[in-house]
Design a protein around this motif. Sequence first.
Motif, PDB file in Angstrom:
ATOM      1  N   SER A  78     -22.331   8.417  13.186  1.00  0.00           N
ATOM      2  CA  SER A  78     -23.225   8.436  12.247  1.00  0.00           C
ATOM      3  C   SER A  78     -22.453   7.580  10.869  1.00  0.00           C
ATOM      4  CB  SER A  78     -23.476   9.890  11.291  1.00  0.00           C
ATOM      5  OG  SER A  78     -22.193  10.178  10.928  1.00  0.00           O
ATOM      6  N   PRO A  79     -22.902   7.016   9.938  1.00  0.00           N
ATOM      7  CA  PRO A  79     -22.523   6.279   9.148  1.00  0.00           C
ATOM      8  C   PRO A  79     -21.257   7.002   8.487  1.00  0.00           C
ATOM      9  CG  PRO A  79     -24.750   5.864   8.661  1.00  0.00           C
ATOM     10  CD  PRO A  79     -24.530   6.986   9.731  1.00  0.00           C
ATOM     11  N   ASP A  80     -21.194   8.282   8.139  1.00  0.00           N
ATOM     12  CA  ASP A  80     -20.207   8.911   7.554  1.00  0.00           C
ATOM     13  C   ASP A  80     -19.144   9.038   8.393  1.00  0.00           C
ATOM     14  OD1 ASP A  80     -21.580   9.329   5.202  1.00  0.00           O
ATOM     15  OD2 ASP A  80     -22.591  11.484   5.930  1.00  0.00           O
ATOM     16  N   LEU A  81     -19.377   9.298   9.792  1.00  0.00           N
ATOM     17  CA  LEU A  81     -18.303   9.316  10.737  1.00  0.00           C
ATOM     18  C   LEU A  81     -17.637   8.023  10.976  1.00  0.00           C
ATOM     19  CD1 LEU A  81     -16.483  10.762  13.004  1.00  0.00           C
ATOM     20  CD2 LEU A  81     -18.611  10.410  14.340  1.00  0.00           C
ATOM     21  N   LYS A  82     -18.290   6.868  10.869  1.00  0.00           N
ATOM     22  CA  LYS A  82     -17.841   5.634  11.091  1.00  0.00           C
ATOM     23  C   LYS A  82     -16.851   5.247   9.785  1.00  0.00           C
ATOM     24  CE  LYS A  82     -21.653   3.436  13.776  1.00  0.00           C
ATOM     25  NZ  LYS A  82     -22.608   2.356  13.717  1.00  0.00           N
ATOM     26  N   ASP A  83     -17.296   5.797   8.592  1.00  0.00           N
ATOM     27  CA  ASP A  83     -16.453   5.545   7.475  1.00  0.00           C
ATOM     28  C   ASP A  83     -14.931   6.147   7.705  1.00  0.00           C
ATOM     29  OD1 ASP A  83     -15.955   4.665   4.583  1.00  0.00           O
ATOM     30  OD2 ASP A  83     -15.972   6.837   4.460  1.00  0.00           O
ATOM     31  N   LEU A  84     -15.308   7.558   8.078  1.00  0.00           N
ATOM     32  CA  LEU A  84     -13.980   8.443   8.010  1.00  0.00           C
ATOM     33  C   LEU A  84     -13.076   7.773   9.384  1.00  0.00           C
ATOM     34  CD1 LEU A  84     -12.286  10.850   7.705  1.00  0.00           C
ATOM     35  CD2 LEU A  84     -13.512  12.026   9.530  1.00  0.00           C
ATOM     36  N   ILE A  85     -13.453   7.328  10.434  1.00  0.00           N
ATOM     37  CA  ILE A  85     -12.823   6.645  11.554  1.00  0.00           C
ATOM     38  C   ILE A  85     -12.328   5.445  11.023  1.00  0.00           C
ATOM     39  CG2 ILE A  85     -12.647   5.972  13.906  1.00  0.00           C
ATOM     40  CD1 ILE A  85     -12.780   9.031  13.853  1.00  0.00           C
ATOM     41  N   SER A  86     -12.975   4.699  10.494  1.00  0.00           N
ATOM     42  CA  SER A  86     -12.348   3.221   9.982  1.00  0.00           C
ATOM     43  C   SER A  86     -11.445   3.416   8.906  1.00  0.00           C
ATOM     44  CB  SER A  86     -13.436   2.403   9.557  1.00  0.00           C
ATOM     45  OG  SER A  86     -14.360   2.976   8.433  1.00  0.00           O
ATOM     46  N   ARG A  87     -11.444   4.259   8.360  1.00  0.00           N
ATOM     47  CA  ARG A  87     -10.254   4.816   7.204  1.00  0.00           C
ATOM     48  C   ARG A  87      -9.210   5.256   7.589  1.00  0.00           C
ATOM     49  NH1 ARG A  87     -13.067   7.386   2.104  1.00  0.00           N
ATOM     50  NH2 ARG A  87     -11.045   6.690   1.259  1.00  0.00           N
ATOM     51  N   MET A  88      -9.238   6.193   9.018  1.00  0.00           N
ATOM     52  CA  MET A  88      -8.082   6.653   9.246  1.00  0.00           C
ATOM     53  C   MET A  88      -7.345   5.504  10.113  1.00  0.00           C
ATOM     54  SD  MET A  88      -9.709  10.508  10.513  1.00  0.00           S
ATOM     55  CE  MET A  88      -7.817  11.155  10.991  1.00  0.00           C
ATOM     56  N   ILE A  89      -8.114   4.774  10.995  1.00  0.00           N
ATOM     57  CA  ILE A  89      -7.509   3.658  11.709  1.00  0.00           C
ATOM     58  C   ILE A  89      -7.648   2.411  11.178  1.00  0.00           C
ATOM     59  CG2 ILE A  89      -7.742   2.720  14.243  1.00  0.00           C
ATOM     60  CD1 ILE A  89      -9.110   5.043  15.364  1.00  0.00           C
ATOM     61  N   GLU A  90      -6.820   2.287  10.011  1.00  0.00           N
ATOM     62  CA  GLU A  90      -6.808   1.342   8.985  1.00  0.00           C
ATOM     63  C   GLU A  90      -5.265   0.587   9.208  1.00  0.00           C
ATOM     64  OE1 GLU A  90      -6.216  -1.536   6.426  1.00  0.00           O
ATOM     65  OE2 GLU A  90      -8.346  -0.666   6.416  1.00  0.00           O
ATOM     66  N   VAL A  91      -5.373  -0.593   9.492  1.00  0.00           N
ATOM     67  CA  VAL A  91      -3.980  -1.287   9.787  1.00  0.00           C
ATOM     68  C   VAL A  91      -2.881  -1.146   8.771  1.00  0.00           C
ATOM     69  CG1 VAL A  91      -2.876  -3.432  10.304  1.00  0.00           C
ATOM     70  CG2 VAL A  91      -4.984  -2.687  11.314  1.00  0.00           C
ATOM     71  N   ASN A  92      -3.409  -1.263   7.645  1.00  0.00           N
ATOM     72  CA  ASN A  92      -2.698  -1.335   6.065  1.00  0.00           C
ATOM     73  C   ASN A  92      -2.610   0.149   5.761  1.00  0.00           C
ATOM     74  OD1 ASN A  92      -1.583  -1.403   3.639  1.00  0.00           O
ATOM     75  ND2 ASN A  92      -2.785  -2.858   2.894  1.00  0.00           N
ATOM     76  N   GLU A 101      -7.736  13.280   1.349  1.00  0.00           N
ATOM     77  CA  GLU A 101      -9.209  12.773   1.415  1.00  0.00           C
ATOM     78  C   GLU A 101      -9.841  12.928   2.571  1.00  0.00           C
ATOM     79  OE1 GLU A 101      -8.413   8.654  -1.412  1.00  0.00           O
ATOM     80  OE2 GLU A 101      -7.483   8.735   0.660  1.00  0.00           O
ATOM     81  N   ILE A 102      -9.181  13.249   3.833  1.00  0.00           N
ATOM     82  CA  ILE A 102      -9.862  13.462   4.941  1.00  0.00           C
ATOM     83  C   ILE A 102     -10.581  14.846   4.821  1.00  0.00           C
ATOM     84  CG2 ILE A 102      -9.419  13.939   7.444  1.00  0.00           C
ATOM     85  CD1 ILE A 102      -7.155  11.957   7.347  1.00  0.00           C
ATOM     86  N   VAL A 103      -9.797  15.880   4.179  1.00  0.00           N
ATOM     87  CA  VAL A 103     -10.307  17.177   4.090  1.00  0.00           C
ATOM     88  C   VAL A 103     -11.715  17.298   3.431  1.00  0.00           C
ATOM     89  CG1 VAL A 103      -9.826  19.588   3.328  1.00  0.00           C
ATOM     90  CG2 VAL A 103      -8.009  18.358   4.714  1.00  0.00           C
ATOM     91  N   ASN A 104     -11.692  16.174   2.540  1.00  0.00           N
ATOM     92  CA  ASN A 104     -12.695  16.365   1.429  1.00  0.00           C
ATOM     93  C   ASN A 104     -13.905  15.200   1.695  1.00  0.00           C
ATOM     94  OD1 ASN A 104     -11.982  18.365  -0.704  1.00  0.00           O
ATOM     95  ND2 ASN A 104     -10.290  17.001  -0.931  1.00  0.00           N
ATOM     96  N   HIS A 105     -13.738  14.619   2.673  1.00  0.00           N
ATOM     97  CA  HIS A 105     -14.461  13.536   3.168  1.00  0.00           C
ATOM     98  C   HIS A 105     -16.070  14.064   3.560  1.00  0.00           C
ATOM     99  CE1 HIS A 105     -16.460  10.331   5.643  1.00  0.00           C
ATOM    100  NE2 HIS A 105     -15.679   9.353   4.990  1.00  0.00           N
ATOM    101  N   VAL A 106     -16.892  13.393   3.173  1.00  0.00           N
ATOM    102  CA  VAL A 106     -18.217  13.868   3.349  1.00  0.00           C
ATOM    103  C   VAL A 106     -18.759  14.310   4.827  1.00  0.00           C
ATOM    104  CG1 VAL A 106     -19.319  11.553   3.776  1.00  0.00           C
ATOM    105  CG2 VAL A 106     -20.607  13.497   2.759  1.00  0.00           C
ATOM    106  N   TRP A 107     -18.096  13.539   5.813  1.00  0.00           N
ATOM    107  CA  TRP A 107     -18.369  14.045   7.097  1.00  0.00           C
ATOM    108  C   TRP A 107     -17.843  15.379   7.477  1.00  0.00           C
ATOM    109  CZ3 TRP A 107     -15.703  14.961  11.882  1.00  0.00           C
ATOM    110  CH2 TRP A 107     -16.599  15.014  12.989  1.00  0.00           C
ATOM    111  N   MET A 108     -16.625  15.602   6.957  1.00  0.00           N
ATOM    112  CA  MET A 108     -15.940  16.754   7.235  1.00  0.00           C
ATOM    113  C   MET A 108     -16.334  18.123   6.433  1.00  0.00           C
ATOM    114  SD  MET A 108     -13.351  16.238   9.301  1.00  0.00           S
ATOM    115  CE  MET A 108     -12.036  17.514   9.314  1.00  0.00           C
ATOM    116  N   THR A 109     -17.126  17.544   5.223  1.00  0.00           N
ATOM    117  CA  THR A 109     -17.624  18.852   4.549  1.00  0.00           C
ATOM    118  C   THR A 109     -19.124  19.081   5.033  1.00  0.00           C
ATOM    119  OG1 THR A 109     -18.263  17.498   2.582  1.00  0.00           O
ATOM    120  CG2 THR A 109     -16.106  18.530   2.334  1.00  0.00           C
ATOM    121  N   LYS A 110     -19.774  18.072   5.036  1.00  0.00           N
ATOM    122  CA  LYS A 110     -21.442  18.097   5.362  1.00  0.00           C
ATOM    123  C   LYS A 110     -21.358  18.803   6.843  1.00  0.00           C
ATOM    124  CE  LYS A 110     -23.529  14.410   6.636  1.00  0.00           C
ATOM    125  NZ  LYS A 110     -24.167  13.223   6.559  1.00  0.00           N
ATOM    126  N   ASN A 111     -20.375  18.718   7.647  1.00  0.00           N
ATOM    127  CA  ASN A 111     -20.602  19.291   9.058  1.00  0.00           C
ATOM    128  C   ASN A 111     -19.959  20.336   8.956  1.00  0.00           C
ATOM    129  OD1 ASN A 111     -22.102  17.273  10.924  1.00  0.00           O
ATOM    130  ND2 ASN A 111     -20.343  16.043   9.758  1.00  0.00           N
TER     131      ASN A 111
END
Length: 138
Positions: A78-92, A101-111
């Motif tokens: 889903s777009p929310d999951l893509k956002d979460l994963i891309s923000r976790m696997i961020e080079v910088n 932020e992960i705990v409060n991310h919409v993908w986590m809270t919605k699911n």
Amino acid sequence: MAIVRKKEGKSEMDIAGTPYYIAPEVLSYTYGKECDIWSLGVCIYQLLTSKMPFNGRDQDGLFKKIKSGKFDMPESFSPDLKDLISRMIEVNPKKRITADEIVNHVWMTKNLHQCDHNDDDHHHHSEEIVNNLKKYRG
């Protein structure tokens, strides 16, 4: 989990464990707790797809891909999951999402909410993701 040590007087790495989860900053010997978020993102990706985001023919090839941070995002996400994963696997690591932020991310809270209705058009996750979780071993 991998333990990385700089060998005395050499620029080589001594790795104990699997290198697939190593954050790019660990490869430069300058890292903090943000590297755990990267590793967790890799674990989530693996659990949901049954494959690793980064692979290489050898360790050098793998590390090159990790440093680039480029990987394929499944269309089933889903777009929310893509956002979460891309923000976790961020080079910088300074731009990487934090644990709070992960705990409060919409993908986590919605699911976290159970679906209490039988709407055929409503899906919390794709069937492919559920099947990959069922196939996961080890």
